[in-house]
Design a protein around this motif. Structure first.
Motif, short mmCIF file in Angstrom:
data_model
loop_
_atom_site.label_atom_id
_atom_site.label_comp_id
_atom_site.label_asym_id
_atom_site.label_seq_id
_atom_site.Cartn_x
_atom_site.Cartn_y
_atom_site.Cartn_z
N LEU A 212 -5.26 10.30 -1.67
CA LEU A 212 -5.53 8.53 -2.88
C LEU A 212 -4.84 7.37 -1.91
CD1 LEU A 212 -6.54 7.28 -5.70
CD2 LEU A 212 -4.34 7.68 -6.31
N GLN A 213 -4.83 6.45 -1.19
CA GLN A 213 -5.28 5.17 -0.73
C GLN A 213 -4.91 4.56 -1.41
OE1 GLN A 213 -3.86 4.96 2.50
NE2 GLN A 213 -3.66 2.62 2.20
N MET A 214 -3.79 3.66 -1.45
CA MET A 214 -3.61 3.43 -3.00
C MET A 214 -3.26 1.34 -2.20
SD MET A 214 -1.62 4.83 -5.90
CE MET A 214 0.01 4.59 -4.76
N SER B 229 1.08 -1.39 0.18
CA SER B 229 -0.01 0.17 0.08
C SER B 229 0.86 1.12 0.33
CB SER B 229 -0.53 0.37 1.09
OG SER B 229 -2.07 -0.94 1.37
N LEU C 138 -1.71 -3.23 -4.15
CA LEU C 138 -1.03 -2.49 -5.25
C LEU C 138 -0.96 -4.22 -5.96
CD1 LEU C 138 0.50 0.26 -3.43
CD2 LEU C 138 -1.05 0.31 -6.05
N VAL D 101 -9.09 -0.21 -10.75
CA VAL D 101 -8.46 0.77 -9.03
C VAL D 101 -10.13 0.24 -8.68
CG1 VAL D 101 -6.80 2.38 -10.11
CG2 VAL D 101 -9.20 2.82 -9.28
N TYR E 2 1.83 9.37 -10.73
CA TYR E 2 1.01 10.00 -10.18
C TYR E 2 0.64 10.94 -10.57
CZ TYR E 2 -0.51 5.62 -9.37
OH TYR E 2 -0.70 4.16 -10.23
N ASP F 209 0.44 -0.86 -11.35
CA ASP F 209 0.26 -0.02 -11.21
C ASP F 209 1.10 0.50 -11.17
OD1 ASP F 209 -2.13 -1.80 -9.07
OD2 ASP F 209 -2.60 -0.27 -10.08
N ARG G 208 -10.00 -0.96 -4.55
CA ARG G 208 -8.43 -0.85 -4.64
C ARG G 208 -8.18 0.80 -3.37
NH1 ARG G 208 -4.34 -1.98 -6.90
NH2 ARG G 208 -4.95 -1.47 -9.02
N PHE G 209 -8.51 1.27 -4.24
CA PHE G 209 -7.90 2.72 -4.03
C PHE G 209 -9.29 3.76 -3.75
CE2 PHE G 209 -3.91 3.02 -7.67
CZ PHE G 209 -3.81 1.86 -7.10
N TYR H 47 -14.45 6.13 -9.45
CA TYR H 47 -13.08 5.27 -10.01
C TYR H 47 -13.38 4.48 -11.10
CZ TYR H 47 -12.42 6.01 -4.95
OH TYR H 47 -12.19 6.65 -3.53
N ARG I 60 0.55 6.39 0.16
CA ARG I 60 -1.18 6.99 0.26
C ARG I 60 -0.13 8.12 -0.32
NH1 ARG I 60 -3.02 10.00 5.79
NH2 ARG I 60 -5.08 10.37 4.85
#
Length: 123
Positions: free
Chosen positions: A81-83, A17, A86, A64, A94, A90, A67-68, A60, A19
């Motif tokens: 943006l919390q990802m 992950s 991954l 994603v 960004y 990806d 997941r995001f 979204y 952020r």
């Protein structure tokens, strides 16, 4: 003068992950959109997540979804943006964007852009 500054990118293994943060100055949060885009080498810049009406509505890309998570702290003038979960797909630069409205929220027709932050996901 509007300035958007992204941070939080880095290298992570698949399944991990990150952020991302986008600090906005000179920008008034309103009903216009804020968004995260990404651009992988050799590919066009694509929208990843859109936030409208000061975060009350979010959208979204299918790639994603689930997941995001896009969110914004209006008191701190910051977009996140919390990802999670991954994958190597990806991997991209960004970008944070602000100021579009209507159908332009899902296009590259944003007047304000950050400089980008690199996300690299290894398998």
């Amino acid at each position: 003068q509007v300035q958007l500054v992204e941070s939080g990118g880095g290298s992570v293994q698949a399944g991990g992950s990150l952020r991302l943060s986008c600090a906005a100055s000179g920008y008034t949060y309103n009903s216009d959109c804020m968004a995260w885009f990404r651009q992988a080498p050799g590919k066009e810049r694509e929208w990843v997540a859109v936030s409208r009406t000061s975060g009350r509505l979010t959208y979204y890309a299918d790639s994603v979804k689930g997941r995001f998570t896009i969110s914004q702290d209006n008191a701190k003038n910051t977009l996140y943006l919390q990802m999670d979960s991954l994958t190597p797909e990806d991997t991209a630069m960004y970008y944070c964007a602000a100021g579009a409205s209507g159908v332009n929220c899902w296009s590259r027709e944003y007047p304000y852009w950050g400089q980008g932050t690199q996300v690299t996901v290894s398998s």
